[in-house]
Design a protein around this motif. Structure first.
Motif, PDB file in Angstrom:
ATOM      1  N   ARG A  70      47.270  43.552  36.848  1.00  0.00           N
ATOM      2  CA  ARG A  70      47.152  45.082  36.109  1.00  0.00           C
ATOM      3  C   ARG A  70      47.474  44.909  34.931  1.00  0.00           C
ATOM      4  O   ARG A  70      47.783  45.903  34.214  1.00  0.00           O
TER       5      ARG A  70
ATOM      6  N   LEU B 106      43.291  45.238  44.415  1.00  0.00           N
ATOM      7  CA  LEU B 106      44.867  44.993  44.568  1.00  0.00           C
ATOM      8  C   LEU B 106      45.058  45.254  45.840  1.00  0.00           C
ATOM      9  O   LEU B 106      45.835  44.174  46.539  1.00  0.00           O
TER      10      LEU B 106
ATOM     11  N   LEU C  28      50.488  40.538  41.144  1.00  0.00           N
ATOM     12  CA  LEU C  28      50.325  42.018  40.987  1.00  0.00           C
ATOM     13  C   LEU C  28      50.392  42.360  39.803  1.00  0.00           C
ATOM     14  O   LEU C  28      49.651  43.031  39.401  1.00  0.00           O
TER      15      LEU C  28
END
Lengths: 322, 279
Positions: free
Chosen positions: A255, A301, A251
């Motif tokens: 990003r 996501l 994750l």
């Protein structure tokens, strides 16, 4: 979990105390929930709303345009049909490709390297404390600082990395790591792996230290080869810990913004989803379009996490094991 | 008992590997320190060992630029954010760890989800809010926006810490007629100090290092935080990157962090692995 907190002390005391505690719990949670609503839920909803407008520099000038930032079919006067919007934007898909490639490669390398370092640190030897302290240093260094440090080491003319590789005869001429399209991603990966592998090592080590020592003892007495012990005993036992570490890292990688933005500015070979979204939002004043890209990133996501938790049966909260 | 040559060889290989790990981990920082003391032509020659000791880069960063102001900005923003987050998180994590109520698991999942948020997803909405309240280009823009990652993180870690505190102390307090508020302030808080220090330090590092919001919400040089200041450090011309001052600034902001991390080593590892790996 070792502590037995099955229901709290309240159950034995009757429902009134339980109710009193639940009411108190609500007021204890309220300020935190309000703060989270203000800084997370509300801005997220506004971002999604802006993604349905054609807002530009002045964000309140935009009209509601439904899904036109995402998909827009235009028929030109010449009769040619044009597909526009985020879903048909090659620049966006290039960013998606860059991000996914970066995330998958970096997380694989970080996990393998992290496991190896963790196995070393799990052995008992002189100076283990020093090594453990040393590998915390890359983690402690701010990302921007590591980006600049490595930008200097990767510098084409004066960089030490080119010097080392030239001396080892691994390369024949100096490479402009961060500027060339074919090496820019490698440069980003080198820095990210350097920075995060130690962190993965610490997470893996925490998992390794929960494996009871007598298992190894038993395996040794039975004469099982150490490599077999690792794959048949150690790995299955630390799998839950590693699975959680991998999703957190994944994750984080998906990003990524700061490292790419500073190390390889304006390189199409490394531009990630976050970088291109911000570029449209701020630099190009395409507020609605940038919001649409941010929203798409968020959706990607969310889908990824749900799939991972669902398929991998990963228990993130530790609630079910209690 | 004499050790076999094979065992000695393995030992040597093992230690070589250990040394390789250490060099890999600390070399870039070491090289940044070496570079930060070099000026003039020495900067553009490659030295593996320190050769010159010149403080000119440090003087440049500390006296000829707005860099000290950026350090102050960062200190102010990071500490305010952390205090705010800890204040909100202590009561919340008491409720999340010690009281059973419906939807607790779901709430924990939501909090975890927010801490994993891609910050870019709230950026557009945050810009609107910051501008609406007239906070653009002020420290408050960062203090508010950093809460999006410091608060869920502190709640999460403190909740896992509090879960593991023995139930008996709380039972005793309840029997004595203590209200939940008294339990938190008189019973839990004294036990929580180590956890608060660790969590606060980790949140502080997160806020100190943040880049995306700080880059977007600051305009003038005197409002920049240190990461933005370092990223934007420029020379006399566009082509000329002032590597010496950049490395000096990098060393200045990193040394305190490294010292803190080394002091709190064990606690930090415990804090990082809390929740994720336990259970």
């Amino acid at each position: 979990m070792t502590t037995a907190s099955t229901s709290g002390p309240a159950r034995a005391m009757g429902p009134s105390l339980q109710q009193q505690r639940a009411r108190a719990a609500f007021w204890f949670l309220a300020p935190m929930l309000f703060a989270l609503f203000l800084v997370a839920a509300w801005p997220l909803m506004r971002t999604i709303w802006f993604s349905f407008t054609d807002a530009t520099g002045n964000i309140y000038d935009g009209k509601f345009v439904w899904f036109q930032n995402y998909v827009r079919v235009q028929t030109l006067d010449s009769g040619k049909t044009m597909y526009r919007g985020v879903f048909f934007d090659p620049k966006w898909w290039n960013a998606v490709y860059n991000t996914v490639r970066f995330s998958v490669v970096s997380v694989i390398f970080e996990t393998v390297l992290g496991l190896v370092i963790a196995l070393v640190l799990n052995a008992e030897f002189k100076g283990r404390g020093i090594v453990r302290a040393a590998i915390l240093i890359p983690w402690a260094i701010p990302t921007i600082v590591s980006a600049k440090m490595w930008a200097w080491m990767l510098n084409d003319q004066y960089g030490i990395l080119n010097d080392i590789l030239l001396n080892l005869h691994l390369i024949s001429e100096k490479i402009a790591w961060t500027a060339r399209d074919d090496t820019a991603m490698i440069a980003v990966l080198i820095v990210d792996i350097w920075k995060t592998a130690p962190f993965m090592a610490l997470l893996c080590l925490a998992g390794l230290q929960m494996v009871p020592r007598d298992i190894y003892e038993a395996a040794r007495i039975d004469g099982v080869h150490p490599i077999k012990v690792f794959f048949k005993v150690t790995l299955p036992l630390i799998r839950p810990a590693v699975a959680v570490a991998v999703i957190f890292r994944m994750l984080d990688a998906l990003r990524i913004f700061d490292l790419v933005y500073v190390l390889t500015p304006n390189s199409t070979a490394t531009k990630t989803m976050s970088v291109i979204s911000r570029e449209n939002l701020i630099d190009f004043s395409k507020f609605g379009y940038g919001s649409a890209e941010s929203t798409t990133l968020f959706a990607i996501l969310a889908i990824f996490v749900s799939l991972y938790i669902w398929l991998g049966r990963v228990d993130l909260t530790g609630e079910t094991s209690r | 008992m004499k050790r076999s040559p094979m065992a000695i060889l393995w030992n040597v290989l093992f230690y070589l590997f250990v040394v390789a790990i250490v060099v890999y981990a600390i070399f870039p920082f070491y090289y940044a320190i070496v570079t930060s003391f070099s000026t003039g032509t020495a900067l553009f020659e490659i030295h593996y060992w320190p050769k010159v000791f010149d403080l000119a880069n440090y003087k440049n960063v500390l006296f000829q630029r707005q860099f000290p102001r950026s350090v102050l900005n960062s200190l102010l923003i990071a500490s305010t954010t952390v205090i705010l987050a800890l204040f909100l998180a202590v009561t919340a994590s008491y409720a999340l760890s010690r009281v059973r109520f419906r939807g607790r698991g779901l709430l924990l999942m939501v909090i975890l989800a927010v801490s994993m948020f891609p910050q870019i997803a709230v950026l557009a909405g945050m810009i609107e809010m910051i501008k609406y309240f007239g906070l653009f280009n002020t420290p408050f823009a960062m203090i508010i926006s950093y809460t999006v990652f410091t608060l869920p993180f502190t709640v999460w870690v403190l909740t896992t810490f509090m879960r593991d505190l023995p139930i008996e102390i709380e039972e005793a307090a309840i029997v004595d007629g203590a209200t939940p508020w008294i339990i938190i302030t008189r019973v839990f808080l004294p036990l929580l100090w180590p956890a608060l220090v660790t969590t606060g330090l980790l949140a502080f590092i997160g806020a100190w290092n943040e880049f995306l919001f700080a880059l977007t919400f600051t305009l003038s040089e005197d409002q920049r935080t240190t990461p933005v200041a370092i990223a934007m450090l420029s020379g006399a011309s566009v082509q000329e990157i002032p590597w010496g001052p950049i490395m000096a600034a990098s060393v200045i902001v990193t040394v305190p962090l490294v010292v803190l991390v080394l002091i709190f080593q064990r606690k930090i590892v415990a804090g990082l692995t809390a929740g994720g790996v336990k259970g």
